[in-house]
Design a protein around this motif. Structure first.
Motif, PDB file in Angstrom:
ATOM      1  N   GLY A 151     -23.812  15.454 -13.523  1.00 44.48           N
ATOM      2  CA  GLY A 151     -24.138  14.273 -14.320  1.00 44.48           C
ATOM      3  C   GLY A 151     -23.528  14.289 -15.706  1.00 44.48           C
ATOM      4  O   GLY A 151     -23.446  13.250 -16.371  1.00 44.48           O
TER       5      GLY A 151
ATOM      6  N   ASP B  71     -20.426  14.724 -16.496  1.00 47.33           N
ATOM      7  CA  ASP B  71     -19.212  13.903 -16.458  1.00 47.33           C
ATOM      8  C   ASP B  71     -19.560  12.438 -16.652  1.00 47.33           C
ATOM      9  O   ASP B  71     -18.954  11.728 -17.472  1.00 47.33           O
ATOM     10  N   ASN B  72     -20.529  11.990 -15.850  1.00 46.12           N
ATOM     11  CA  ASN B  72     -20.956  10.591 -15.896  1.00 46.12           C
ATOM     12  C   ASN B  72     -21.479  10.224 -17.282  1.00 46.12           C
ATOM     13  O   ASN B  72     -21.158   9.165 -17.844  1.00 46.12           O
TER      14      ASN B  72
ATOM     15  N   ALA C 279     -26.530   4.195 -12.320  1.00 45.73           N
ATOM     16  CA  ALA C 279     -26.156   5.461 -11.677  1.00 45.73           C
ATOM     17  C   ALA C 279     -27.278   5.943 -10.753  1.00 45.73           C
ATOM     18  O   ALA C 279     -27.019   6.413  -9.636  1.00 45.73           O
TER      19      ALA C 279
ATOM     20  N   ARG D 154     -27.090   6.185  -6.593  1.00 49.21           N
ATOM     21  CA  ARG D 154     -27.342   7.451  -5.916  1.00 49.21           C
ATOM     22  C   ARG D 154     -28.451   7.311  -4.877  1.00 49.21           C
ATOM     23  O   ARG D 154     -28.349   7.861  -3.768  1.00 49.21           O
TER      24      ARG D 154
ATOM     25  N   LEU E 225     -17.063   3.796 -12.589  1.00 53.57           N
ATOM     26  CA  LEU E 225     -17.139   5.259 -12.622  1.00 53.57           C
ATOM     27  C   LEU E 225     -18.461   5.763 -12.077  1.00 53.57           C
ATOM     28  O   LEU E 225     -18.528   6.870 -11.524  1.00 53.57           O
ATOM     29  N   ASP E 226     -19.544   4.972 -12.195  1.00 51.18           N
ATOM     30  CA  ASP E 226     -20.807   5.363 -11.583  1.00 51.18           C
ATOM     31  C   ASP E 226     -20.648   5.526 -10.077  1.00 51.18           C
ATOM     32  O   ASP E 226     -21.207   6.443  -9.473  1.00 51.18           O
TER      33      ASP E 226
ATOM     34  N   PHE F 256     -18.737   8.914  -9.449  1.00 55.04           N
ATOM     35  CA  PHE F 256     -19.570  10.083  -9.694  1.00 55.04           C
ATOM     36  C   PHE F 256     -20.752  10.146  -8.723  1.00 55.04           C
ATOM     37  O   PHE F 256     -21.204  11.234  -8.351  1.00 55.04           O
ATOM     38  N   SER F 257     -21.277   8.982  -8.322  1.00 54.61           N
ATOM     39  CA  SER F 257     -22.406   8.954  -7.386  1.00 54.61           C
ATOM     40  C   SER F 257     -21.992   9.461  -6.016  1.00 54.61           C
ATOM     41  O   SER F 257     -22.714  10.240  -5.382  1.00 54.61           O
TER      42      SER F 257
ATOM     43  N   SER G  54     -21.602  13.131  -6.243  1.00 55.51           N
ATOM     44  CA  SER G  54     -22.911  13.758  -6.400  1.00 55.51           C
ATOM     45  C   SER G  54     -23.664  13.835  -5.082  1.00 55.51           C
ATOM     46  O   SER G  54     -24.212  14.889  -4.721  1.00 55.51           O
TER      47      SER G  54
END
Length: 246
Positions: A28, A30-31, A58, A62, A141-142, A145-146, A149
């Motif tokens: 997280g 990074d996010n 975010a 997820r 970007l979420d 990264f999601s 993740s």
């Protein structure tokens, strides 16, 4: 209910939960760095709500991805191959997100080192990014990264309740850290270049991973921690100089 009770009394489940929470919090970072940097470009009265919306999105992404584990697993299935290199949906998402991060970080680094950069992302007097535009970039970007993740979570445990708890704890940690991190970046201008360097490195790692080159995340975060330590020492030295009598 019996399933949840069995998890609650299973020591292995607790170990998996703690390990996954730690991993999700690290991922997280990074996010959070991206959200903190981008929202600092908004007018001051919109920054906090922008951070909260970005982090809230975010979390929603997820949880939605966790609710469709079968879909997430399929993201790693090869779609096509080029010169013997197979690419999946996840690879394409990582490559796209990595290219965006590299472009964004390079553009802002150029603005900071150019003698006549024009409006600067971190200059609070020159706010040119609209709220909708900022949210659009954060959402993009979420997603990246999601996906990273949740695929990591799926690889660490098969228990969905453990994944959900770890993700919620990690995002709540991001929420608590968002304002202090953003304010720290504003108060310490040299941190901005360091943060942009982090984004550049993270973007490059995402592109490499998308092309099948696995870069151990431990190396990335060790480099980030060492750089942050050096910058911290520089900040202490500058403060010591200012406090010395002439």
């Amino acid at each position: 209910m019996d399933y949840l009770l069995s998890l609650a009394v299973d020591p292995a489940a607790w170990i998996a939960l703690l390990a996954l929470i730690a991993m999700e919090v690290v991922l997280g970072i990074d996010n959070l760095i991206f959200i903190a940097i981008l929202t600092n470009r908004l007018p001051e009265h919109q920054r906090e709500i922008g951070r909260r919306i970005g982090i809230g999105l975010a979390l929603i992404m997820r949880l939605l991805l966790l609710g469709s584990i079968a879909f997430i697993v399929k993201l790693t299935n090869p779609l096509f191959s080029v010169l013997g290199q197979e690419f999946s949906s996840r690879d394409l998402i990582l490559i796209t997100g990595g290219l965006f991060l590299v472009w964004k970080a390079t553009k802002e680094i150029h603005h900071r080192v150019d003698l006549d950069p024009g409006p600067d992302l971190f200059d609070r007097k020159n706010v040119s990014l609209g709220f909708a535009a900022a949210m659009g970039q954060i959402v993009m970007l979420d997603v990246v990264f999601s996906v990273d993740s949740i695929i990591t979570a799926v690889g660490m445990t098969e228990h969905v309740p453990i994944m959900i708890i770890a993700v919620v704890v990690a995002v709540l940690t991001m929420l608590l850290a968002a304002n202090p991190l953003s304010n720290f970046i504003i108060a310490n201008p040299t941190i901005v270049m360091l943060a942009l360097g982090f984004l550049l490195m993270i973007g490059t790692a995402l592109i490499a991973e998308g092309f099948g080159v696995k870069v151990p995340k431990g190396y990335i975060y060790a480099a980030m921690a060492f750089s942050a330590l050096v910058e911290g020492l520089n900040m202490i030295e500058r403060r010591s100089r200012r406090s010395r009598p002439d």
